[in-house]
Design an enzyme around this catalytic site. Structure first.
Site, PDB file in Angstrom:
ATOM      1  N   ASP A  65       1.140  -1.216   0.167  1.00 39.36           N
ATOM      2  CA  ASP A  65       0.278  -0.223   0.386  1.00 39.36           C
ATOM      3  C   ASP A  65       0.815   0.976   0.164  1.00 39.36           C
ATOM      4  O   ASP A  65       1.945   1.541   0.462  1.00 39.36           O
ATOM      5  CB  ASP A  65      -0.942   0.275   0.671  1.00 39.36           C
ATOM      6  CG  ASP A  65      -0.377  -0.835   2.347  1.00 39.36           C
ATOM      7  OD1 ASP A  65       0.410  -0.143   2.354  1.00 39.36           O
ATOM      8  OD2 ASP A  65      -0.732  -1.195   3.102  1.00 39.36           O
ATOM      9  N   ASP A  67       1.016   4.556   1.428  1.00 38.22           N
ATOM     10  CA  ASP A  67       1.338   5.916   2.441  1.00 38.22           C
ATOM     11  C   ASP A  67       1.759   7.163   2.482  1.00 38.22           C
ATOM     12  O   ASP A  67       2.967   7.446   2.110  1.00 38.22           O
ATOM     13  CB  ASP A  67       1.616   5.502   4.000  1.00 38.22           C
ATOM     14  CG  ASP A  67       0.937   3.854   4.628  1.00 38.22           C
ATOM     15  OD1 ASP A  67      -0.448   3.450   4.243  1.00 38.22           O
ATOM     16  OD2 ASP A  67       1.659   3.313   4.767  1.00 38.22           O
ATOM     17  N   ASP A 144       9.430   3.515  13.627  1.00 43.71           N
ATOM     18  CA  ASP A 144      10.406   2.457  14.042  1.00 43.71           C
ATOM     19  C   ASP A 144      11.353   2.169  13.373  1.00 43.71           C
ATOM     20  O   ASP A 144      12.424   1.753  14.384  1.00 43.71           O
ATOM     21  CB  ASP A 144       8.570   1.165  13.902  1.00 43.71           C
ATOM     22  CG  ASP A 144       8.232   0.993  12.384  1.00 43.71           C
ATOM     23  OD1 ASP A 144       8.955   1.929  11.771  1.00 43.71           O
ATOM     24  OD2 ASP A 144       7.724   0.118  12.383  1.00 43.71           O
TER      25      ASP A 144
HETATM   26  P1  ATP Z   1       4.069  -3.762   5.465  1.00 38.40           P
HETATM   27  O1  ATP Z   1       3.007  -2.073   4.619  1.00 38.40           O
HETATM   28  O2  ATP Z   1       4.689  -3.471   3.899  1.00 38.40           O
HETATM   29  O3  ATP Z   1       3.430  -3.975   6.253  1.00 38.40           O
HETATM   30  P2  ATP Z   1       4.995  -1.013   6.328  1.00 38.40           P
HETATM   31  O4  ATP Z   1       6.320  -0.553   6.453  1.00 38.40           O
HETATM   32  O5  ATP Z   1       4.477  -0.282   5.132  1.00 38.40           O
HETATM   33  O6  ATP Z   1       4.854  -2.267   6.060  1.00 38.40           O
HETATM   34  P3  ATP Z   1       2.917  -0.005   7.991  1.00 38.40           P
HETATM   35  O7  ATP Z   1       2.243  -0.982   9.524  1.00 38.40           O
HETATM   36  O8  ATP Z   1       2.088  -0.080   6.846  1.00 38.40           O
HETATM   37  O9  ATP Z   1       4.188  -1.032   7.827  1.00 38.40           O
HETATM   38  O10 ATP Z   1       2.850   1.402   8.765  1.00 38.40           O
HETATM   39  C1  ATP Z   1       3.635   2.446   7.541  1.00 38.40           C
HETATM   40  C2  ATP Z   1       4.798   3.158   8.322  1.00 38.40           C
HETATM   41  O11 ATP Z   1       4.974   3.583   9.379  1.00 38.40           O
HETATM   42  C3  ATP Z   1       6.194   2.349   8.509  1.00 38.40           C
HETATM   43  O12 ATP Z   1       6.584   1.891   7.741  1.00 38.40           O
HETATM   44  C4  ATP Z   1       6.398   3.115   9.516  1.00 38.40           C
HETATM   45  O13 ATP Z   1       7.273   4.135   9.621  1.00 38.40           O
HETATM   46  C5  ATP Z   1       5.443   3.784  10.304  1.00 38.40           C
HETATM   47  N1  ATP Z   1       4.840   2.510  12.125  1.00 38.40           N
HETATM   48  C6  ATP Z   1       3.802   1.449  11.396  1.00 38.40           C
HETATM   49  N2  ATP Z   1       3.085   1.217  12.714  1.00 38.40           N
HETATM   50  C7  ATP Z   1       4.342   2.039  13.392  1.00 38.40           C
HETATM   51  C8  ATP Z   1       4.836   1.422  15.189  1.00 38.40           C
HETATM   52  N3  ATP Z   1       4.743   0.674  15.464  1.00 38.40           N
HETATM   53  N4  ATP Z   1       5.722   2.031  15.565  1.00 38.40           N
HETATM   54  C9  ATP Z   1       6.807   3.299  14.481  1.00 38.40           C
HETATM   55  N5  ATP Z   1       6.132   3.449  13.151  1.00 38.40           N
HETATM   56  C10 ATP Z   1       5.124   2.298  12.703  1.00 38.40           C
HETATM   57 MG    MG Z   2       2.330  -0.461   4.826  1.00 40.60          MG
END
Ligand code: ATP
Ligand code: MG
Length: 442
Positions: A65, A67, A144
């Site tokens: 996705d 963001d 994170d």
């Molecule tokens: P994927 O979508 O592939 O699972 P992602 O890194 O995009 O991985 P998401 O859960 O979509 O993970 O979160 C988007 C972004 O928001 C992350 O890349 C991170 O920068 C931030 N983020 C998400 N969850 C947390 C958390 N628990 N603590 C700190 N930052 C977070």
């Molecule tokens: Mg994501």
């Protein structure tokens, strides 16, 4: 919002990679995400892609996705888009809807004091509410992992890399931003995310981020069971479930998630581990072939041996019949598990069916075989039996083979198979209840 009173602030300085210094092209970005970015930009706001999508594009992977982050506040975002909903309590966000695609638009997060109403921390250092807005520097610091703090700027197509995420990608390291223990305490789910990213991106959790996990793993018991359901689902439906299961064991993360399973996994050559690993491997194959996977099957597998144990215990110590013990044990196992991970009822119902059918599949006489074939959960129960047979062999293997044959047999062949069963095995008489149920042992 000002953050001058915020605790321990270390401002990260970004390295800026200009358009020609990185490989991300607008062709790789979803049209809807671009629309959102441009509209924010044209309205005078800053707008960036951030997090997993930037990381994945740099790695040559297809992002799940896209963001967006901006300095526009959620209400301002809502004014720009008709197809926009504001959601979330812990994080207030705007969702811009384009049919099935949702572009998540977040406002830069800032630091906050623990006693403010907008941001709140628990006694364990866990962040409970997080609605203080900030600037891009603060936002980056609150993310994170270093690979997740890269921002793609729609204004000039540059990437701002705040925590040397590019270096981490080159070294294939999952590193936390800031002090690992503090960051895990703020949000223990980051321990699960570390494991998930290591598996998904084929990277190593670096020593600093790995070291505190075993000690801090119990903090996951403070996470609301509904959130854990979502997070654990991401682990097992990632296409890397087998590796993730091994990492969960390695980092002692099974205990807080599955307290009744963990004690059965101490011996690394056990059938319990082989069984779950086989299920995880099958799940990964199905996901990678774009076949449907139900969480009910995975949870039914994770809890199968705890269920058998509990059932045995109720029979031996409680004097219950097999039938009663099994039913009671299903209830007990689900009660205990859902205290940690809130498995929705629509899945626990299916789990019970898969389990109950394991007892019914051996009883094939007369019309029963056909009734079983028609059962809406037959396929799942049969797949479950196949894995059990593969791990335990013996009678289960004979039974599984029988069902494999029976499904593809012609009507005549089926009749022969059933006749043969009658000849070789005595039709079961209805089991009489020998014991009066006593109270279940504690
Ligand atoms: P994927 O979508 O592939 O699972 P992602 O890194 O995009 O991985 P998401 O859960 O979509 O993970 O979160 C988007 C972004 O928001 C992350 O890349 C991170 O920068 C931030 N983020 C998400 N969850 C947390 C958390 N628990 N603590 C700190 N930052 C977070
Ligand atoms: Mg994501």
């Amino acid at each position: 919002m000002s953050s001058s009173s915020a605790p321990a602030k270390t401002v990260l300085e970004p390295r800026i990679l200009s358009r020609s210094e990185h490989g991300i092209s607008r062709n790789d970005i979803s049209d809807n995400a671009l629309k959102v970015l441009y509209r924010l930009h044209n309205a005078g706001f800053n707008a960036y892609l951030v997090g997993g999508c930037v990381r994945d594009l740099l790695l040559g992977l297809k992002p799940k996705d896209f963001d967006v982050v901006t300095n526009a506040e959620p209400e301002q975002v809502k004014e720009l888009f008709r197809n926009c909903r504001l959601v979330g309590r812990r994080f207030r966000l705007a969702h811009v809807m384009f049919g099935r695609e949702v572009i998540e638009v977040a406002t830069f997060r800032g630091h906050h004091q623990s006693d403010q109403d907008l941001g709140k921390q628990s006694d364990h250092g866990q962040i409970l509410r997080d609605n203080v807005f900030g600037d891009i520097f603060e936002d980056a610091e609150r993310r994170d992992f270093t690979v997740n703090a890269m921002y793609y700027n729609i204004a000039d197509f540059s990437i701002s890399d705040f925590a040397n995420g590019i270096g981490a990608i080159e070294q294939r390291k999952i590193s936390l931003i800031g002090d690992p223990e503090t960051r895990y305490r703020e949000d223990p789910v980051r321990m699960l995310r570390a494991v998930r990213f290591a598996a998904k991106l084929n990277m190593q959790i670096d020593d600093a981020a790995a070291a505190p996990i075993k000690t801090l793993a119990p903090l996951l018991t403070n996470i609301p069971p509904a959130r854990l359901f979502e997070e654990v689902l991401k682990l097992f439906l990632s296409g890397n479930a087998l590796q993730i299961f091994r990492l969960l064991r390695q980092y002692h993360l099974v205990e807080p998630l599955f307290p009744i399973l963990a004690p059965l996994l101490n011996d690394s050559n056990s059938r319990e581990i082989s069984f779950i690993e086989q299920v995880m491997q099958n799940t990964d194959e199905r996901i990678n072939n774009e076949q449907r996977v139900t969480p009910a099957f995975i949870y039914a597998a994770l809890l199968w041996y705890p269920l058998e144990d509990r059932c045995q215990n109720l029979m031996v110590e409680g004097g219950f019949s097999q039938f009663d013990a099994f039913n009671l044990a299903m209830g007990d196992v689900l009660d205990r598990q859902t205290k940690r991970i809130m498995i929705p009822k629509r899945f626990t119902t299916v789990m019970r069916e898969i389990w109950q059918l394991q007892n019914r599949l051996p009883r094939r006489f007369g019309r029963r075989a056909f009734q079983l074939l028609d059962h809406p959960r037959f396929r799942a129960a049969y797949d479950f039996l196949l894995v059990r047979a593969e791990i335990e062999g013996g009678e289960l293997e004979i039974l599984a083979d029988w069902w494999t044959q029976f499904q593809s047999a012609s009507p005549e062949q089926r009749k022969t198979m059933l006749d043969k069963l009658r000849d070789t095995e005595k039709a079961p008489t209805r089991r009489k209840r020998r014991y009066k149920p006593k109270k279940a042992p504690k």
